[in-house]
Design an enzyme around this catalytic site. Sequence first.
Site, PDB file in Angstrom:
ATOM      1  N   LYS A  35       0.691  -7.675 -22.975  1.00  0.00           N
ATOM      2  CA  LYS A  35      -0.435  -7.532 -22.042  1.00  0.00           C
ATOM      3  C   LYS A  35      -0.127  -6.413 -21.043  1.00  0.00           C
ATOM      4  O   LYS A  35       1.031  -5.959 -20.957  1.00  0.00           O
ATOM      5  CB  LYS A  35      -0.668  -8.855 -21.312  1.00  0.00           C
ATOM      6  CG  LYS A  35       0.515  -9.321 -20.469  1.00  0.00           C
ATOM      7  CD  LYS A  35       0.301 -10.733 -19.957  1.00  0.00           C
ATOM      8  CE  LYS A  35       1.509 -11.208 -19.178  1.00  0.00           C
ATOM      9  NZ  LYS A  35       1.430 -12.638 -18.849  1.00  0.00           N
ATOM     10  N   ARG A 131      -3.926 -23.124 -12.781  1.00  0.00           N
ATOM     11  CA  ARG A 131      -4.709 -21.908 -13.016  1.00  0.00           C
ATOM     12  C   ARG A 131      -5.675 -22.188 -14.168  1.00  0.00           C
ATOM     13  O   ARG A 131      -6.859 -22.337 -13.970  1.00  0.00           O
ATOM     14  CB  ARG A 131      -3.793 -20.727 -13.351  1.00  0.00           C
ATOM     15  CG  ARG A 131      -2.819 -20.367 -12.226  1.00  0.00           C
ATOM     16  CD  ARG A 131      -2.080 -19.081 -12.534  1.00  0.00           C
ATOM     17  NE  ARG A 131      -1.506 -19.074 -13.885  1.00  0.00           N
ATOM     18  CZ  ARG A 131      -0.727 -18.129 -14.355  1.00  0.00           C
ATOM     19  NH1 ARG A 131      -0.427 -17.084 -13.613  1.00  0.00           N
ATOM     20  NH2 ARG A 131      -0.240 -18.199 -15.575  1.00  0.00           N
ATOM     21  N   TYR A 254       8.132  10.203   6.837  1.00  0.00           N
ATOM     22  CA  TYR A 254       7.082   9.607   7.664  1.00  0.00           C
ATOM     23  C   TYR A 254       7.642   8.517   8.570  1.00  0.00           C
ATOM     24  O   TYR A 254       8.506   7.746   8.161  1.00  0.00           O
ATOM     25  CB  TYR A 254       5.998   8.988   6.777  1.00  0.00           C
ATOM     26  CG  TYR A 254       5.131  10.017   6.106  1.00  0.00           C
ATOM     27  CD1 TYR A 254       4.256  10.804   6.843  1.00  0.00           C
ATOM     28  CD2 TYR A 254       5.204  10.212   4.731  1.00  0.00           C
ATOM     29  CE1 TYR A 254       3.458  11.752   6.223  1.00  0.00           C
ATOM     30  CE2 TYR A 254       4.405  11.159   4.100  1.00  0.00           C
ATOM     31  CZ  TYR A 254       3.542  11.922   4.854  1.00  0.00           C
ATOM     32  OH  TYR A 254       2.757  12.852   4.250  1.00  0.00           O
ATOM     33  N   MET A 302       4.175   9.666  -0.778  1.00  0.00           N
ATOM     34  CA  MET A 302       3.323   9.581  -1.962  1.00  0.00           C
ATOM     35  C   MET A 302       3.945  10.295  -3.158  1.00  0.00           C
ATOM     36  O   MET A 302       3.905   9.804  -4.281  1.00  0.00           O
ATOM     37  CB  MET A 302       1.937  10.168  -1.652  1.00  0.00           C
ATOM     38  CG  MET A 302       0.953   9.994  -2.783  1.00  0.00           C
ATOM     39  SD  MET A 302      -0.627  10.784  -2.473  1.00  0.00           S
ATOM     40  CE  MET A 302      -1.451   9.581  -1.479  1.00  0.00           C
TER      41      MET A 302
END
Length: 357
Positions: A35, A131, A254, A302
């Site tokens: 999957k 679930r 950053y 990023m």
Amino acid sequence: MSRPIIATINQKALKHNLSVVKNLSPKSKIWSVVKANAYGHGINNICFSLSDTDGFALLSIDEAILLRELGWKKPILLLEGFFHPNDLYLIDRYCLTTTIHSQWQITALENFLPLNNPIRIYLKINSGMNRLGFDFKSIQKIWKKLISLKNVYDVTLMMHFGNAGNRNEIIHSFKNIQKLIIGLNCSCSISNSACVLWHPEVHYDWVRVGILLYGASPSGNWVDISNTNLQPVMTLSSKIIAIQKLKIGDSIGYGCNYQTQKPKLIGIVACGYADGYPRHAPTGTPLLVDNKITQLLGTVSMDMMTVDLTYCPQADIGSNVELWGNHIKIDQVAKSAGTIGYELMCSLTSRVPIRVI
Ligand SMILES: *Cc1c(COP(=O)(O)O)cnc(C)c1O
């Protein structure tokens, strides 16, 4: 030249891991779970190396059709079943095995036109995760109902553990399922990777194995599988594209959340969170530069991140960096970033080229 980041998929490791799984679970058939595009590895890239498996398990009918178009003739299991009654046309046409987890699906099967080939059903039991699935008490009745339908060929019981590390949970469910199997004389599939490793008593007829095939730990801790000889299948690597010499008190990246305590050589690596590297990985997360283990410094950007070159002074522009792979286990990076290897594999983004070896 293109940006140097690349994910390498090692087909030999995949084949090897499948053979390890077979040895761990010699009496069971194996659903190889592919999957989420084979946990980020790419179904195309891995299905041929897993051709010795007994079946593929996944979620989307599109991925199932892709496997059929690639020539796969053996079973395919839809782990979440179908999402609309009309999906039964495709399930019929492509000979798919489907999970049944809710009453509406049973009604759909009952009311559907006669199928060309009655289908194989995995009847999902709710083992306590709440679930999908029916509770233990109702299974016997539902099983009998399903087996009586013309569109149904046979019914296998299926269960999934939310906490396979907890022996008590396994033992409790084991007792319940054992009663059902004896009563119904049916086959059964319970075990995921964690059960394959740690609970041989619940392997039964089919095991469903994902993460072990890709060479990472179901517990999230690499040490838990370090004695199994499983091999990482994916290596994420890139290169150093710039080097900076920092003075005492200089900051990095950053938020300036890393400041140097002494003069330091740092390398800038072409890899960031837009490639799928976790932004939450903190200073200290391990990486390999030029075959030496070193660490991440500051906040991941990023497109870039910063590494400490104190321990690899020979490193230069163009030096190879392993983000995860054979030396730096994906589980180690994941743990450092507060997640699990599963998530990192699945998060690789489409801008990262994949090379299959
Ligand atoms: C994903 C999944 C698996 C495989 O789990 P691993 O921990 O990767 O082995 C097995 N069964 C079901 C129902 C799943 O959704």
